[in-house]
Design an enzyme around this catalytic site. Structure first.
Site, PDB file in Angstrom:
ATOM      1  N   GLN A   1      19.125 -18.590 -40.961  1.00 55.18           N
ATOM      2  CA  GLN A   1      19.079 -19.690 -41.933  1.00 55.18           C
ATOM      3  C   GLN A   1      17.820 -20.540 -41.731  1.00 55.18           C
ATOM      4  OE1 GLN A   1      21.314 -19.742 -44.257  1.00 55.18           O
ATOM      5  NE2 GLN A   1      20.571 -21.559 -45.332  1.00 55.18           N
TER       6      GLN A   1
ATOM      7  N   GLN B   1      15.905 -33.880 -40.445  1.00 54.94           N
ATOM      8  CA  GLN B   1      17.033 -34.052 -39.535  1.00 54.94           C
ATOM      9  C   GLN B   1      18.101 -32.972 -39.733  1.00 54.94           C
ATOM     10  OE1 GLN B   1      19.428 -37.703 -39.675  1.00 54.94           O
ATOM     11  NE2 GLN B   1      18.737 -38.038 -37.583  1.00 54.94           N
TER      12      GLN B   1
ATOM     13  N   GLU C   1      35.003  -4.031 -26.309  1.00 52.98           N
ATOM     14  CA  GLU C   1      35.689  -4.467 -25.077  1.00 52.98           C
ATOM     15  C   GLU C   1      36.818  -5.445 -25.378  1.00 52.98           C
ATOM     16  OE1 GLU C   1      33.514  -4.865 -21.487  1.00 52.98           O
ATOM     17  OE2 GLU C   1      31.992  -3.414 -22.144  1.00 52.98           O
TER      18      GLU C   1
ATOM     19  N   GLY D   1      43.032   1.475 -30.910  1.00 50.36           N
ATOM     20  CA  GLY D   1      41.920   0.525 -30.809  1.00 50.36           C
ATOM     21  C   GLY D   1      42.394  -0.627 -29.956  1.00 50.36           C
TER      22      GLY D   1
ATOM     23  N   PHE E   1      32.512   5.048 -20.643  1.00 46.52           N
ATOM     24  CA  PHE E   1      33.922   4.692 -20.500  1.00 46.52           C
ATOM     25  C   PHE E   1      34.655   5.104 -21.775  1.00 46.52           C
ATOM     26  CE2 PHE E   1      37.147   1.306 -21.260  1.00 46.52           C
ATOM     27  CZ  PHE E   1      37.911   1.419 -20.104  1.00 46.52           C
TER      28      PHE E   1
END
Ligand SMILES: Cc1cc2nc3c(=O)[nH]c(=O)nc-3n(C[C@H](O)[C@H](O)[C@H](O)COP(=O)(O)OP(=O)(O)OC[C@H]3O[C@@H](n4cnc5c(N)ncnc54)[C@H](O)[C@@H]3O)c2cc1C
Ligand SMILES: Cc1cc2nc3c(=O)[nH]c(=O)nc-3n(C[C@H](O)[C@H](O)[C@H](O)COP(=O)(O)OP(=O)(O)OC[C@H]3O[C@@H](n4cnc5c(N)ncnc54)[C@H](O)[C@@H]3O)c2cc1C
Lengths: 259, 392
Positions: B345, B287, B372, B139, B131
């Protein structure tokens, strides 16, 4: 070209255990799959069909649930499926198995090629392919690793050997058993899966294949498994300790005298 | 890799057929994509062999009507397949998706003759499509395009350069937009099918990219490129309309690349956190680590739900599809960027190394927020839709 591919349903090798008490395969909860070598046999059949036209028929001898491997085969490109199934077939050795399969294949009419896996991962004898060729009175090549081409009723192929390969020509109809080097099996296609879902599996009983009852199953088997057992682990063992370098050195000094 | 036997995922009530699509795409991902992805990325190599596997499995025809040799599925079917592929590699999934992006304009606006000829080729995977919209000065602002098409006798003559076109050089069929009458503004552009072999058509060099390195990106160069008049897609002047319709249909696919990628990153992060021991415990017992993982899981599942709902809205002929299409693209791709960064991380220094797949996932995530239509532009679309809705 009319191609017949023999496939066998086997327990998934990852799951196989022997029941230590009865020394039989513990089959409960074990997943059944298509014998891995038969995937390569099927793929080769489908490729030859795509190249030369024709059909691929998959055949299995087994209990009713073996229809699953036939659906699997159809989703990967086979056209028709035949389940050879009857209580009378139970306990068959390779002698009785090849008899039964050959009777079924004869019933399917003329064909150009029968393709089998090199061996089944459970029974492991690698006898069914060659035995079946004898029964059908056609030439065979085991351990095919490449089909070079089919023309004028002749198939040319490469047979894997320990030290290289042979180039072989056979008149068709013929049988081959294949090794895993022969191709890279495809995954099922959407259209194949749809077809497999709707598939009417043709079932052939002992009567359908005009079989002599004396030649079937346990009765027709010339060999019998007397005992199946896990080999006892008797070898002496010794753990090497230390750094990796030290262990390598120890191992080397132990092996050196044997060389 | 996610083992879906173990991982609880929500029930989205897939039909048997949809589950089949998931299963086939997953098998390709596990058996063909994952074993090769690192090497293809490292070598910036186009995944020809894997695309062939997808073709053999009928996946290139997923969204193409049966009368043109396809499977007759819709936007949601594409979403399901792309999610699976993206779990393996967004670069490879992008190459697959870009072919659909090239096919949609023909499907949406093309004459029956164009569809009859091109759709079976694309559906079988025999030919790849692409495409071509973006140019150096066009842009986010598509109205800046400078490529022109002039009708000379019974041929269109194209001049101009398209940039950063996915699959360029590897595809054979290109849907491109060019100005046919500058004076007509938004109605002055038209779409065309250009073939690999057309005279006056060539490619620029292959771009070197941060991520999705298994995909190819090149320029399309038109120098007095002549194509038959019949290659006009739809009526003259409908180019921008077709582009907008195309992107509405394709964006949920980009969103689902975000979902698949996010799932893969979460799988890697949780698996690693259970194994990695520091301070005498697996790090998942801290935690602070659990909360990062929990947030990843929440955002991932919320994104998946929005993508699926948007795709189903589109397939069911829902109206105002631009807004849901843009919403799911923004949410799922922002999620993918966040979740892949978090996965790195969680893996710490190991996550930064190429031996582990998460550094590639983080590199691959970035493009999803850009192509897109950037996520800023998507928000513009959503904002404009809201403004319109509340003026009714
Ligand atoms: C639990 C168990 C119990 C058994 N009990 C006995 C027993 O009591 N007595 C005895 O003699 N043997 C017994 N067998 C072995 C049995 O004979 C073999 O499994 C069978 O004959 C096939 O041989 P194979 O598995 O060695 O196949 P191989 O010769 O190794 O298979 C080669 C190829 O032949 C084809 N093929 C093999 N079997 C079939 C099939 N059924 N349908 C279609 N194609 C096929 C496939 O293409 C396969 O790749 C037993 C096996 C098992 C697993
Ligand atoms: C790997 C890759 C593959 C691609 N494949 C294709 C393809 O196959 N076909 C194709 O046609 N194109 C393709 N593109 C192009 C892509 O769609 C564009 O890069 C994208 O639309 C953004 O355009 P731009 O890069 O020129 O950014 P610009 O438009 O220059 O934007 C720069 C920045 O400004 C922001 N911005 C611009 N305008 C506004 C505004 N009005 N409001 C708020 N923020 C704004 C943007 O969000 C962005 O952050 C590809 C690009 C890449 C990198």
């Amino acid at each position: 070209m009319k191609i017949i591919v023999c496939v066998k349903q086997v327990p998934d090798a990852k799951d196989v255990r022997l029941d230590p008490k009865t020394n039989t395969l513990a089959r409960e909860g074990v997943q059944s799959i298509m014998n891995p070598f038969d995937r390569y046999a099927l793929e080769e059949g489908v490729r030859l069909k795509e190249l030369y036209g024709g059909t691929v028929t998959v055949v299995t001898m087994g209990p009713p649930q073996a229809a699953e491997v036939l659906r699997d085969a159809v989703s990967c490109g086979a056209d028709d499926a035949v389940l050879v199934s009857d209580r009378a077939f139970a306990g068959a050795d390779t002698w009785a198995t090849t008899y039964t399969l050959s009777q079924a294949i004869r019933k399917l009419g003329s064909f150009d090629l029968v393709i089998c896996g090199k061996q089944a991962i459970d029974g492991d004898t690698a006898q069914v392919g060659p035995g079946l060729a004898q029964r059908l009175d056609i030439p065979y090549t085991a351990f095919a690793r490449k089909v070079l081409g089919c023309a004028d009723g002749i198939i040319r192929l490469e047979r894997m050997m320990d030290d290289g390969y042979d180039e072989v020509e056979m008149n068709m109809p013929a049988l081959l058993t294949v090794v895993k080097d022969i191709n890279e099996p495809r995954v099922p296609s959407l259209k194949g899966k749809m077809k497999a879902k709707k598939l009417q599996v043709v079932v052939m009983s002992a009567a359908d294949i005009d079989a002599d009852p004396e030649c079937l199953g346990l009765k027709g088997s010339t060999t019998q498994v007397v005992r199946v057992f896990s080999p006892e682990f008797k070898a002496e063992r010794e753990m090497l300790v230390g750094t990796v370098d030290q262990q390598v050195e120890q191992l080397f000094s132990k092996l050196e005298p044997l060389l | 890799m996610s083992d879906e036997k173990k991982v609880t995922i929500l029930n989205y009530f897939l039909t048997e057929e949809q589950q089949m699509i998931v299963d086939v795409a997953r098998q390709i991902t596990e058996e063909k994509i994952i074993p090769q992805r690192a090497e293809l990325d490292e070598n910036e190599e186009f995944p020809t062999g894997i695309l062939k596997e997808m073709a053999q499995a009928d996946l290139f025809g997923l969204y193409i009507p049966e009368e043109y040799g396809g499977f007759g599925g819709g936007c949601f079917d594409m979403v399901l397949a792309l999610e699976q592929f993206a779990k393996g590699c967004v670069g490879i999934a992008t190459s697959f998706a870009a072919s659909a992006l090239g096919a949609y304009p023909i499907l949406i606006s093309g004459s029956d003759e164009l569809k009859q000829y091109y759709m079976p080729l694309i559906a079988s995977g025999e030919k790849l499509a692409a495409f071509g919209l973006t140019e150096a000065n066009a842009g986010s602002d598509a109205s800046g395009i400078q490529t022109t098409a002039v009708l000379v006798g019974d041929e269109w003559v194209l001049n101009g350069t398209k940039q950063w076109i996915t699959n360029a050089g590897d595809a054979s069929i290109y849907s491109i937009i060019a100005i046919t009458d500058r004076a007509k503004g938004a109605r002055g552009a038209s779409m065309f099918v250009v073939e690999d072999t057309d005279p006056g058509f060539s490619y620029g060099v292959k771009e070197k990219k941060l991520g999705i390195r298994a995909s190819s990106t090149r320029e399309l160069i038109f120098k007095d490129c002549r194509i038959p008049a019949s290659r006009l897609i739809g009526r003259q002047g409908t180019g921008f309309f077709t582009v907008m319709k195309t992107l509405d249909l394709s964006r949920p696919g980009i969103a689902s690349l975000g979902v698949g990628l996010g799932q893969a990153a979460l799988d890697e992060a949780v698996t690693y956190a259970k194994q990695r021991v520091q301070f005498g415990k697996p790090i998942i017992s801290f935690q602070a680590v659990q909360h990062i993982l929990a947030d990843m899981a929440i955002q991932l599942e919320a994104s998946r739900a929005l993508v699926y709902a948007s795709a189903r809205h589109i397939d069911n002929g829902g109206n105002d599809v631009s807004k849901p299409s843009s919403m799911c693209k923004v949410m799922a791709t922002d999620m993918a960027m966040k979740v892949t960064t978090d996965a790195v991380q969680i893996l710490g220094g190991y996550g930064y190394m190429r031996e582990y797949p998460v550094e590639k996932m983080m590199r691959d995530a970035k493009i999803l927020q850009i192509y897109e239509g950037t996520n800023q532009i998507q928000r513009n679309v959503i904002g404009q839709a809201l403004n319109k809705e509340y003026s009714r």
